[in-house]
Design an enzyme around this catalytic site. Sequence first.
Site, PDB file in Angstrom:
ATOM      1  N   TRP A  30     -13.260 -55.794 -33.555  1.00  0.00           N
ATOM      2  CA  TRP A  30     -11.818 -56.086 -33.476  1.00  0.00           C
ATOM      3  C   TRP A  30     -11.392 -56.473 -32.060  1.00  0.00           C
ATOM      4  O   TRP A  30     -10.289 -56.958 -31.855  1.00  0.00           O
ATOM      5  CB  TRP A  30     -10.988 -54.900 -33.979  1.00  0.00           C
ATOM      6  N   GLU A  43      -8.153 -48.598 -36.178  1.00  0.00           N
ATOM      7  CA  GLU A  43      -7.534 -47.339 -35.747  1.00  0.00           C
ATOM      8  C   GLU A  43      -7.542 -46.308 -36.876  1.00  0.00           C
ATOM      9  O   GLU A  43      -7.818 -45.132 -36.647  1.00  0.00           O
ATOM     10  CB  GLU A  43      -6.091 -47.571 -35.272  1.00  0.00           C
ATOM     11  N   GLN A  48     -11.065 -40.164 -38.060  1.00  0.00           N
ATOM     12  CA  GLN A  48     -11.947 -39.001 -38.228  1.00  0.00           C
ATOM     13  C   GLN A  48     -13.417 -39.409 -38.246  1.00  0.00           C
ATOM     14  O   GLN A  48     -14.250 -38.681 -38.756  1.00  0.00           O
ATOM     15  CB  GLN A  48     -11.619 -38.269 -39.535  1.00  0.00           C
ATOM     16  N   TYR A  88     -12.124 -38.656 -46.297  1.00  0.00           N
ATOM     17  CA  TYR A  88     -10.668 -38.599 -46.102  1.00  0.00           C
ATOM     18  C   TYR A  88      -9.990 -39.813 -46.757  1.00  0.00           C
ATOM     19  O   TYR A  88      -9.412 -40.668 -46.079  1.00  0.00           O
ATOM     20  CB  TYR A  88     -10.307 -38.512 -44.619  1.00  0.00           C
ATOM     21  N   TYR A 126       0.564 -41.560 -32.505  1.00  0.00           N
ATOM     22  CA  TYR A 126      -0.624 -42.054 -31.806  1.00  0.00           C
ATOM     23  C   TYR A 126      -1.009 -43.446 -32.309  1.00  0.00           C
ATOM     24  O   TYR A 126      -1.208 -44.376 -31.507  1.00  0.00           O
ATOM     25  CB  TYR A 126      -1.822 -41.089 -31.962  1.00  0.00           C
ATOM     26  N   ASP A 144      -5.303 -39.988 -26.819  1.00  0.00           N
ATOM     27  CA  ASP A 144      -6.116 -39.325 -27.835  1.00  0.00           C
ATOM     28  C   ASP A 144      -6.864 -38.179 -27.143  1.00  0.00           C
ATOM     29  O   ASP A 144      -6.624 -37.889 -25.960  1.00  0.00           O
ATOM     30  CB  ASP A 144      -7.062 -40.322 -28.533  1.00  0.00           C
ATOM     31  N   CYS A 198     -16.823 -39.619 -19.347  1.00  0.00           N
ATOM     32  CA  CYS A 198     -16.195 -38.305 -19.161  1.00  0.00           C
ATOM     33  C   CYS A 198     -16.239 -37.561 -20.499  1.00  0.00           C
ATOM     34  O   CYS A 198     -15.227 -37.164 -21.059  1.00  0.00           O
ATOM     35  CB  CYS A 198     -14.757 -38.487 -18.671  1.00  0.00           C
ATOM     36  N   CYS A 214     -10.750 -37.822  -8.801  1.00  0.00           N
ATOM     37  CA  CYS A 214     -10.881 -36.675  -9.711  1.00  0.00           C
ATOM     38  C   CYS A 214     -10.809 -35.346  -8.965  1.00  0.00           C
ATOM     39  O   CYS A 214     -11.695 -35.009  -8.177  1.00  0.00           O
ATOM     40  CB  CYS A 214     -12.195 -36.787 -10.470  1.00  0.00           C
TER      41      CYS A 214
HETATM   42 FE1  SF4 Z   1     -14.592 -37.168 -15.699  1.00  0.00          FE
HETATM   43 FE2  SF4 Z   1     -13.882 -36.629 -13.175  1.00  0.00          FE
HETATM   44 FE3  SF4 Z   1     -16.446 -36.700 -13.845  1.00  0.00          FE
HETATM   45 FE4  SF4 Z   1     -15.014 -38.958 -13.799  1.00  0.00          FE
HETATM   46  S1  SF4 Z   1     -15.511 -37.666 -12.069  1.00  0.00           S
HETATM   47  S2  SF4 Z   1     -16.480 -38.325 -15.363  1.00  0.00           S
HETATM   48  S3  SF4 Z   1     -13.015 -38.216 -14.496  1.00  0.00           S
HETATM   49  S4  SF4 Z   1     -14.928 -35.268 -14.569  1.00  0.00           S
END
Ligand code: SF4
Length: 318
Positions: A30, A43, A48, A88, A126, A144, A198, A214
């Site tokens: 998409w 979306e 799920q 679902y 959302y 999310d 992350c 961070c």
């Molecule tokens: Fe996540 Fe911070 Fe690590 Fe980046 S530096 S992956 S934002 S914890």
Amino acid sequence: MIDKDNAAERVDFRQRLLAWFQQSQRPLPWRESYRPYEVWISEIMGQQTQMERVVHYFRRWIERFPDLVSVAQAPEQTILKAWEGLGYYSRARNIQRAARQLVEAGETEIPSDYEQLMALPGIGPYTAAAILSIAFNQPVPVRDANVERVFARLADIDCPLKQTATQKRLAAMAQTLLDPLRPRHYNQALMELGALVCVPKKPSCTLCPVHMHCRALKTDTVEFRPLPTGKQKKIEIVMACGILHHRGRFFIQQRLADDIWGGLWEFPGGRLEEGETPHQAAAREVVEETGWRVSQLLPFQTVVHHYTRYRVTLHGFI
Ligand code: SF4
């Protein structure tokens, strides 16, 4: 952490994130055209289901139902069949109800207005925000679970994310950091960062394009963010069913339309009553639901299935 009053830091954060997204984004179908109908379907399918699995079902769906009209005109059983494997099923039914609503109103595409989107079945805040920003490139923040985890680490938030005060803080953060000029790519980049880098366990901070912003990384608290919330206890359900066969044919029955999972097909069965063994429950359910006397019910297989807060153990007898 990005200082909300420091415009240069916000710009730097967005630029790094977007440059990374350009290089690292997954080639999802998409994303080729960002056609609103396709973004909507992706979306709903992704609600799920993991993105890697969604791609297969998405391609199959678009081949079969390329637009709103084809969804609106299809028999419900065809829609449910095409959804098979995603689970679902209310999501598929809502897609069809929304498509019929729009086609009856003379529309040929998903609306680009928040109120109109929210009036459609199966679309909540959302999904409306995701459609507006991804399909129509409107400057609306999207949050999310992936985004909230990234924010919790960027700002080193030491409160459970579900708390009202934390939700307000996350909403403000989402609004401040949003790239007003490139919301489509910015929102996807943030979600993609949470999905690929992350991640919940062992995030790849050395590969993170925004690691210099961070706070959790600086304070060495990454593994404690987001703060875990108390886990809800699973609800145990024990059921039994009868797999009836006669002269090489098997019996399945359709659930009532207004029932949960209405219209789907199943073997006759139900929950165990107090003091019942699975065998007794299967025999009782078969008679209650079909009216037939069964000569013999032998243990066949027991399966365990988890969904949302439930753990279902189903004893099958043949
Ligand atoms: Fe996540 Fe911070 Fe690590 Fe980046 S530096 S992956 S934002 S914890």
